[in-house]
Design an enzyme around this catalytic site. Structure first.
Site, PDB file in Angstrom:
ATOM      1  N   ILE A  62       0.864  -1.188   0.000  1.00  0.00           N
ATOM      2  CA  ILE A  62       0.000   0.000   0.000  1.00  0.00           C
ATOM      3  C   ILE A  62       0.903   1.242   0.000  1.00  0.00           C
ATOM      4  CG2 ILE A  62      -1.953   1.196   1.069  1.00  0.00           C
ATOM      5  CD1 ILE A  62      -2.571  -1.341   2.646  1.00  0.00           C
ATOM      6  N   PRO A  63       1.520   1.532  -1.144  1.00  0.00           N
ATOM      7  CA  PRO A  63       2.307   2.764  -1.183  1.00  0.00           C
ATOM      8  C   PRO A  63       1.377   3.970  -1.088  1.00  0.00           C
ATOM      9  CG  PRO A  63       2.120   1.819  -3.378  1.00  0.00           C
ATOM     10  CD  PRO A  63       1.491   0.838  -2.420  1.00  0.00           C
ATOM     11  N   HIS A  64       1.832   5.015  -0.442  1.00  0.00           N
ATOM     12  CA  HIS A  64       0.984   6.201  -0.371  1.00  0.00           C
ATOM     13  C   HIS A  64       1.804   7.470  -0.470  1.00  0.00           C
ATOM     14  CE1 HIS A  64       1.283   4.005   3.435  1.00  0.00           C
ATOM     15  NE2 HIS A  64       1.340   5.131   4.100  1.00  0.00           N
ATOM     16  N   ALA A  65       1.184   8.452  -1.099  1.00  0.00           N
ATOM     17  CA  ALA A  65       1.836   9.742  -1.314  1.00  0.00           C
ATOM     18  C   ALA A  65       0.914  10.849  -0.830  1.00  0.00           C
ATOM     19  CB  ALA A  65       2.129   9.938  -2.799  1.00  0.00           C
TER      20      ALA A  65
END
Length: 150
Positions: A62-65
């Site tokens: 779950i990459p998040h920016a």
């Protein structure tokens, strides 16, 4: 409400690394109108990756920016043809990423809600099996929307 549209689901992409996956997601985020700049979105993903692993378990991440360059919250699903090295809780490579994009000013509320709901989805064996087996972008978007609305 449809938070995820089929055009936000990418299936069968061949990428060589976590960085290539994050660059792909950043490019698509810009093309889809979530972010103003591929580089700023990519830098935001890398900054988060430097803090702690976004790889979960079972081949999911779950990459998040969070960034000012992101002006609309969104989710992008990426299913890769082969797993890539990605720091994760179980030290296994990742082949499915559910990327979260959050405007900087919504970092506390929207980000935490999306992150917690997405993490809950991935704890569900049935959801993981469905996501792993499905190559139907509309079915994936519909299932995720139904779960995000709960």
């Amino acid at each position: 409400m449809s938070f995820i549209e089929p055009k936000q689901v990418f299936i069968g992409e061949t990428l060589e690394s976590r960085e290539a996956a994050l660059r792909f997601i950043s490019k698509k985020a810009t093309e889809l109108g979530f972010a103003d700049s591929v580089e700023e979105a990519y830098d935001a993903f890398l900054a988060r990756e430097a803090e702690d692993a976004t790889g979960m378990q079972w081949g999911f991440a779950i990459p998040h920016a969070k960034a000012a360059a992101i002006h609309k919250a969104g989710v992008i699903v990426l299913k890769m043809t082969k797993p890539v090295e990605w720091p994760s809780f179980d030290n296994e490579p990742v082949d499915i990423a559910i990327a979260l994009l959050v405007p900087g000013e919504e970092a506390g509320t929207t980000h935490l809600q999306l992150l917690s709901k997405t993490a809950l989805m991935l704890m569900d064996d049935d959801f993981r099996d469905f996501l792993r087996k499905s190559d139907d972008a509309k079915a994936i978007a519909d299932e995720m929307n139904a779960r995000l609305e709960k």
